[in-house]
Design a protein around this motif. Structure first.
Motif, mmCIF file in Angstrom:
data_model
loop_
_atom_site.group_PDB
_atom_site.id
_atom_site.type_symbol
_atom_site.label_atom_id
_atom_site.label_comp_id
_atom_site.label_asym_id
_atom_site.label_seq_id
_atom_site.Cartn_x
_atom_site.Cartn_y
_atom_site.Cartn_z
ATOM 1 N N ASP A 119 0.794 -1.239 0.000
ATOM 2 C CA ASP A 119 0.000 0.000 0.000
ATOM 3 C C ASP A 119 0.820 1.280 0.000
ATOM 4 O OD1 ASP A 119 0.863 -0.130 2.589
ATOM 5 O OD2 ASP A 119 -1.064 0.405 3.481
ATOM 6 N N ASP A 120 2.120 1.213 0.343
ATOM 7 C CA ASP A 120 2.855 2.483 0.280
ATOM 8 C C ASP A 120 3.027 2.961 -1.160
ATOM 9 O OD1 ASP A 120 4.442 0.165 0.491
ATOM 10 O OD2 ASP A 120 6.254 1.296 0.946
ATOM 11 N N VAL A 122 0.621 3.282 -3.281
ATOM 12 C CA VAL A 122 -0.526 4.093 -3.706
ATOM 13 C C VAL A 122 -0.921 5.134 -2.659
ATOM 14 C CG1 VAL A 122 -1.518 2.344 -5.221
ATOM 15 C CG2 VAL A 122 -2.165 2.405 -2.832
ATOM 16 N N THR A 123 -0.137 5.257 -1.599
ATOM 17 C CA THR A 123 -0.454 6.277 -0.604
ATOM 18 C C THR A 123 0.584 7.393 -0.664
ATOM 19 O OG1 THR A 123 0.724 4.904 1.002
ATOM 20 C CG2 THR A 123 -1.677 4.814 1.044
ATOM 21 N N ALA A 124 0.099 8.647 -0.591
ATOM 22 C CA ALA A 124 1.006 9.790 -0.607
ATOM 23 C C ALA A 124 1.626 9.948 0.779
ATOM 24 C CB ALA A 124 0.248 11.058 -0.978
ATOM 25 N N SER A 125 2.917 10.237 0.807
ATOM 26 C CA SER A 125 3.590 10.400 2.092
ATOM 27 C C SER A 125 3.183 11.708 2.750
ATOM 28 C CB SER A 125 5.103 10.382 1.883
ATOM 29 O OG SER A 125 5.484 11.493 1.103
ATOM 30 N N LEU B 322 -5.001 -4.150 -2.618
ATOM 31 C CA LEU B 322 -3.879 -3.547 -1.896
ATOM 32 C C LEU B 322 -3.567 -4.359 -0.657
ATOM 33 C CD1 LEU B 322 -4.638 0.275 -1.903
ATOM 34 C CD2 LEU B 322 -2.934 -0.970 -3.217
ATOM 35 N N GLN B 323 -2.284 -4.466 -0.378
ATOM 36 C CA GLN B 323 -1.866 -5.167 0.817
ATOM 37 C C GLN B 323 -1.628 -4.127 1.902
ATOM 38 O OE1 GLN B 323 1.794 -7.144 0.144
ATOM 39 N NE2 GLN B 323 2.085 -7.654 2.291
ATOM 40 N N GLU B 330 -1.451 6.491 4.182
ATOM 41 C CA GLU B 330 -1.711 7.797 3.578
ATOM 42 C C GLU B 330 -1.290 8.882 4.573
ATOM 43 O OE1 GLU B 330 -2.648 8.393 0.531
ATOM 44 O OE2 GLU B 330 -2.871 10.564 0.666
ATOM 45 N N GLY B 331 -0.411 9.792 4.112
ATOM 46 C CA GLY B 331 0.048 10.861 4.997
ATOM 47 C C GLY B 331 1.077 10.420 6.015
ATOM 48 N N LYS B 332 1.715 9.280 5.787
ATOM 49 C CA LYS B 332 2.780 8.857 6.709
ATOM 50 C C LYS B 332 4.045 8.571 5.918
ATOM 51 C CE LYS B 332 -0.263 6.952 10.239
ATOM 52 N NZ LYS B 332 -1.529 6.993 9.484
ATOM 53 N N GLU B 333 5.185 8.679 6.596
ATOM 54 C CA GLU B 333 6.474 8.452 5.959
ATOM 55 C C GLU B 333 6.882 6.990 6.111
ATOM 56 O OE1 GLU B 333 6.660 11.802 4.356
ATOM 57 O OE2 GLU B 333 8.781 11.354 4.668
#
Lengths: 205, 573
Positions: A119-120, A122-125, B322-323, B330-333
Motif C-alpha cells: 500500500d505504500d 498508492v499512498t502519498a507520504s 492492496l496489501q 496515507e500521509g505517513k512516511e
C-alpha cells in the motif's frame, strides 16, 4: 509602569539577539565545522561527481528502468519548495479515486508483479518528499526493472536487498529502501538506461 | 499493532521516566536556589543580562506585577515579529528574496509564535526568510517556552510557599525566571541537541536553495536553511512550528527514526521534569509523581486507541487489490510507519507541541479523534512546557474542590484552603477554552468564509474546523492541514483564538497563584483528602475526562464519530 515597559523593551532586544541570532549562527558555525556534509543537505552524486539530488529528499522516477517512489502531493510531485501531504481523509472520494487510478497504472506498468500491491505505492507520504519505500514495495517492482534493463530479476532483487536498511537500533521506525540510492547503484552496475531524458521524467504524480 | 512497535513506545517512555528526576532536580536548582548551576562563567553572563535588562534580580514581584511583565514582554514580541515579517524583503538573510509577509498572515503568525502555538497558515519554504525563521520565530520558541515555565513556577510557588498571611505576597521575578530558563535550560540543551540532529542529517546552513538535475534529467530545487537550530528548540520548548510546511515529516527536519525518537524525547522532557520540580517545591515528591502517573495513564489510553485505529488500514481503499499490512500509510512516511507516527501524534497533542511527523488529516476517523481529544482535554498530559503543569494544577484545584463537596468539608490543597474566589478563577480558566473553540467553530461551520477553505467534504470537514480552533485555542499548532487557513477570515479568527487561549488562561492562573501564596497553612487532619495517593490520581483523571467529555462530546459526535461510522460503511464524499 514606564519602568517595567522599558525593561520589557530591553529584554526583547537582548533575548532576540541571544536566541534569535547568536544561537542559530553559532549552531551553523559548529555544524559546518563538525558535520559539513550533513549540514548542507547530504547531497548525492552521480558517476561523474555531479550532484543529482539529496539522499534524504525523494525525486520523481517515472520510467520503467528505475525504482519508483511513492505518490507525492508536494507541488507537481517531489517539489521541495512545496512539501505537503494530500491531507485527504478516510471518507474522501478524491482519495479513493486517486488510489483506483494508481492501482490501474501500476498494474499496467507492472504486468509481471504479484498481487496485491503493497500500500505504500498508492499512498502519498506526509512530506511529499519521502525518499524511501518499504522493502516489499521495492521488491514488488523488481520484475519491471529487470525487464526494462534486460538483466535477470535476481540481480535487481540483490541490489534492493543490499540497499535495505533495518529499523534504527533494531526497533525504531520501519525497515526501508532509499529509492535514489538503489537507482544510483542500478546505473552503476548495469549502466544508464536509454533513453533517459527530460521527456521520460515529465510524468507528474 | 506489532510487538516491535510497542517496544519503541516503551523505550521512549522509559527514557522519559528516567529523565524526570534528574531534570526535575536540575530545574529546581535553577529556579528555586539562586545558584549558578552551570558554573561561574554562565553565572557572570546571567548577571550581565540583568544589567542589560535593567532589573534587580533580588526584587520579587506580586502576581499583578509578574503578570504585567509577562504581558508587556509578550505584546512587544507580537509587534517585533510582525515587523520583521512585514519588512523581511529589506532585511538580511533572505537569499530567496521573499517579499514581506501579508498583513493578516503576519498577524496570525506573530500571535501564533508568541503564544507557543506555532500554528502555521504559511509554507515556511516559500514564505519566510532565514532571518524571519531565526529572529522572528525561533526567538519566540525560547521566550514563549520560558514564559510558560514562568507561569507554572508562579502557580507552584503560590501553592507551596509557606509564609502565611504575615509573609510576603510575592511569587518570584518574571525577568529572573525568563533569563534563567533560557540560559540554563533551553539554550544549552537546544545547542547540544541541534548538533546531534545535524549529525543525523538535519540541515543547518544559510545558503540559497540549490538547483539540481535529477537522475531522470528533471530539475529539482533543494530547499536549505538553518533548520536544526530551530528544530531542537521547537521540540524542547513544545512549540512545534516547522521550518518547512511538512514540519517534522520533512526529511530535512526529521530524517531518521532515531531523530524521531530524539524529537519525542525533547517534547516530553521538560514537562515531565517539571512534575518532579513541583514535587520538590511541595517538599513531597509524591505530589509530583502522582501528577506524572495521571498524565501517563492518559498518554497510554490515547496511544492505544490511535495506534490500533491506524494499524487497521484505510477504509477508503476497501475492495482494492492492496496489501495494507503496514496500516494506514496515507500521509505517513515510510521510515516511521504507523507505530512511530501514532506515537508522535499522541505525544505532540498531549504536550501542546503541535509538530507533526504524519498528516493528522489523513488519519482514520478514530485515529484522528485521539489528537483532537488530547488537545480538548486542555493538554494536561505532560502538556506544553509550563503550560502542562499549570493546566494540570488548575484541574487539581477543581478535583480537590469536588472531593470536598463529596465529603462536605472545605477543600484544601497542600494545607491551603481552596475558597470561592479560587474556584471562580479556576472555572474561568476552564470555560475560556470551550467558549473560544465551540463559538468560533460554530461560526466557521455556517459561514461561506469558513467552509470554503475545507479540503474534505462530509463529517470530516467539520473535524477540520473543530481541529483548527481546538489547536489554536489550546496553543497546540498541529492541524488537519487540508484546511486552507491562509485567508483573512481564518488568519484573524485563529489569531484571536490563540491569543485568547493563551492569555485569558494565564491571567486567572496567576490570579490563583496570587490568592494562594499568602494563605494560612493548616496542618493535615483526619478529614484531609490526601493528594499524593492513587485515589487522588483516579479522581484527577476522572475530572479531566468528565469536564472534557461534557464540553466537547456533542461536537465530536458530529465530526470524527460520524466520520467513523460513515467510513465503516465505506462511504466517500
Amino acid at each position: 509602569m514606564r519602568k517595567e515597559l522599558l525593561i520589557a523593551l530591553r529584554a526583547t532586544v537582548v533575548t532576540l539577539l541571544l536566541t534569535g541570532l547568536l544561537y542559530p549562527l553559532a549552531t551553523t558555525g559548529a555544524a559546518e565545522l563538525l558535520f559539513s556534509e550533513r549540514a548542507n543537505g547530504s547531497l548525492a552524486r552521480g558517476d561523474t561527481g555531479q550532484v543529482v539530488g539529496s539522499e534524504l529528499i525523494g525525486q520523481v522516477f517515472a520510467t520503467p528502468p528505475y525504482l519508483q517512489g511513492r505518490p507525492s502531493a508536494a507541488g507537481n510531485g517531489y517539489d521541495p519548495t512545496a512539501s505537503s501531504g494530500s491531507n485527504l481523509g478516510p471518507t474522501s472520494k478524491k482519495l479513493r479515486d486517486r488510489a483506483i487510478a494508481d492501482v490501474a497504472r501500476l498494474r499496467k506498468e507492472n504486468p509481471d508483479a504479484p498481487m496485491p500491491i503493497p500500500d505504500d505505492l498508492v499512498t502519498a507520504s506526509a512530506s511529499g518528499l519521502d525518499p524511501e519505500l518499504s522493502p516489499e514495495a521495492a521488491l514488488w517492482q523488481a520484475p519491471r526493472i529487470a525487464r526494462a534493463r534486460g538483466v535477470a530479476e535476481d540481480r535487481i532483487r540483490a541490489v534492493i536487498e543490499n540497499r535495505t536498511e533495518a529499523r534504527d537500533l533494531g526497533f525504531l521506525g520501519e525497515p526501508r529502501v532509499n529509492v535514489l540510492e538503489v537507482n544510483l547503484t542500478l546505473d552503476q552496475q548495469f549502466g544508464k538506461p536509454h533513453p533517459a531524458g527530460p521527456t521520460a521524467a515529465a510524468g507528474t504524480r | 499493532m506489532t510487538l516491535v512497535g510497542w517496544v519503541q513506545v516503551l523505550v521512549f517512555f522509559a527514557l522519559i521516566v528516567a529523565v524526570t528526576k534528574p531534570l526535575g532536580v536540575f530545574m529546581h536548582r535553577v529556579f528555586e536556589t539562586g545558584e549558578a548551576p552551570l558554573g561561574r562563567f554562565l553565572g557572570r553572563i546571567e548577571n550581565s543580562i540583568y544589567k542589560l535588562f535593567g532589573v534587580d534580580p533580588k526584587r520579587e514581584q506580586d502576581w499583578k506585577e509578574y503578570c504585567f511583565a509577562l504581558l508587556a514582554f509578550s505584546a512587544l514580541g507580537v509587534l517585533v515579529t510582525y515587523g520583521i515579517e512585514r519588512l523581511q524583503g529589506h532585511l538580511p538573510f533572505n537569499p530567496q528574496h521573499f517579499p514581506g509577509v501579508p498583513q493578516e498572515l503576519a498577524f496570525n503568525t506573530a500571535g501564533s509564535f508568541v503564544t507557543n502555538t506555532n500554528w502555521q497558515s504559511y509554507s515556511g519554504e516559500s514564505t519566510m526568510s532565514y532571518l524571519t525563521q531565526m529572529a522572528g520565530l525561533a526567538w519566540h520558541n525560547f521566550t514563549s517556552a520560558a514564559s510558560g515555565i514562568a507561569v507554572a513556577l508562579c502557580l507552584a510557588r503560590g501553592f507551596t510557599r509557606r509564609g502565611g498571611p504575615a509573609g510576603p505576597k510575592t511569587l518570584g521575578n518574571f525577568w529572573v525566571d525568563l533569563n534563567r530558563s533560557i540560559l540554563y535550560v533551553l539554550l544549552p540543551l537546544s545547542f547540544l541537541f541541534a548538533l546531534v540532529l545535524v549529525s543525523q542529517g538535519v540541515i543547518q546552513n544559510l545558503k540559497p536553495y540549490l538547483d539540481v538535475t535529477t537522475l531522470e534529467g528533471a530539475k529539482q530545487t533543494l530547499t536549505l536553511g538553518p533548520v536544526a537550530s530551530q528544530e531542537a528548540i521547537k521540540q524542547l520548548g513544545t512549540n512545534g512550528g516547522g521550518f518547512f510546511n511538512a514540519n517534522a515529516a520533512h526529511p530535512f527536519e526529521n530524517p531518521t527514526p532515531f531523530t524521531n525518537l530524539i524529537s519525542l524525547f525533547l517534547i516530553f522532557a521538560i514537562p515531565a521534569g517539571l512534575t518532579y520540580t513541583y514535587g520538590r517545591m511541595a517538599k513531597d515528591s509524591k505530589q509530583g509523581w502522582i501528577l506524572f502517573a495521571a498524565m501517563s495513564f492518559l498518554f497510554f489510553a490515547g496511544l492505544v486507541v490511535c495506534y490500533h485505529a491506524e494499524a487497521g488500514g484505510n477504509s477508503a481503499f476497501a475492495g482494492l487489490p492492496l496489501q495494507q499490512t503496514l496500516g494506514n500509510m496515507e500521509g505517513k512516511e515510510a521510515r516511521f510507519g504507523v507505530a512511530a507516527s501514532t506515537l508522535y501524534a499522541t505525544v505532540t497533542t498531549d504536550a501542546s507541541c503541535g509538530a507533526v511527523n504524519a498528516m493528522h488529516d489523513s488519519f482514520t476517523a478514530l485515529g484522528g479523534l485521539v489528537p483532537l481529544v488530547n488537545i480538548e482535554l486542555s493538554e494536561v498530559v505532560f502538556g506544553g512546557v509550563g503550560a502542562g503543569l499549570y493546566g494540570m494544577l488548575i484541574f487539581v484545584v477543581l478535583s480537590v474542590f469536588i472531593a470536598g463537596l463529596m465529603v462536605g468539608r472545605t477543600p484544601e490543597y497542600l494545607g491551603k484552603k481552596v475558597e470561592a474566589k479560587d474556584i471562580q478563577l479556576a472555572t474561568l480558566y476552564i470555560l475560556v477554552f470551550p467558549i473560544i473553540i465551540l463559538g468560533f467553530a460554530a461560526w466557521a461551520a455556517v459561514s461561506a468564509m469558513g467552509v470554503s477553505s475545507l479540503n474534505n467534504n462530509g463529517a470530516h470537514g467539520l473535524s477540520e474546523i473543530l481541529y483548527a480552533f481546538s489547536s489554536a485555542a489550546g496553543n497546540n499548532g498541529s492541524a488537519f492541514a487540508g484546511l486552507n487557513a491562509n485567508t483573512p477570515f481564518w488568519n484573524i479568527a485563529l489569531g484571536i483564538s490563540m491569543l485568547a487561549g493563551r492569555f485569558l488562561m494565564i491571567v486567572p492562573a496567576l490570579g490563583i497563584a496570587g490568592a494562594m501564596v499568602a494563605k494560612k497553612v493548616v496542618a493535615p487532619s483526619l478529614g484531609t483528602f490526601p493528594t499524593n495517593g492513587p485515589l487522588f490520581a483516579f479522581l484527577l483523571v476522572s475530572v479531566i475526562l468528565i469536564v472534557g467529555a461534557l464540553t466537547f462530546f456533542p461536537a465530536l459526535s458530529l465530526g470524527p464519530i460520524v466520520d467513523h461510522f460513515q467510513s465503516l460503511q465505506g462511504k466517500v464524499f
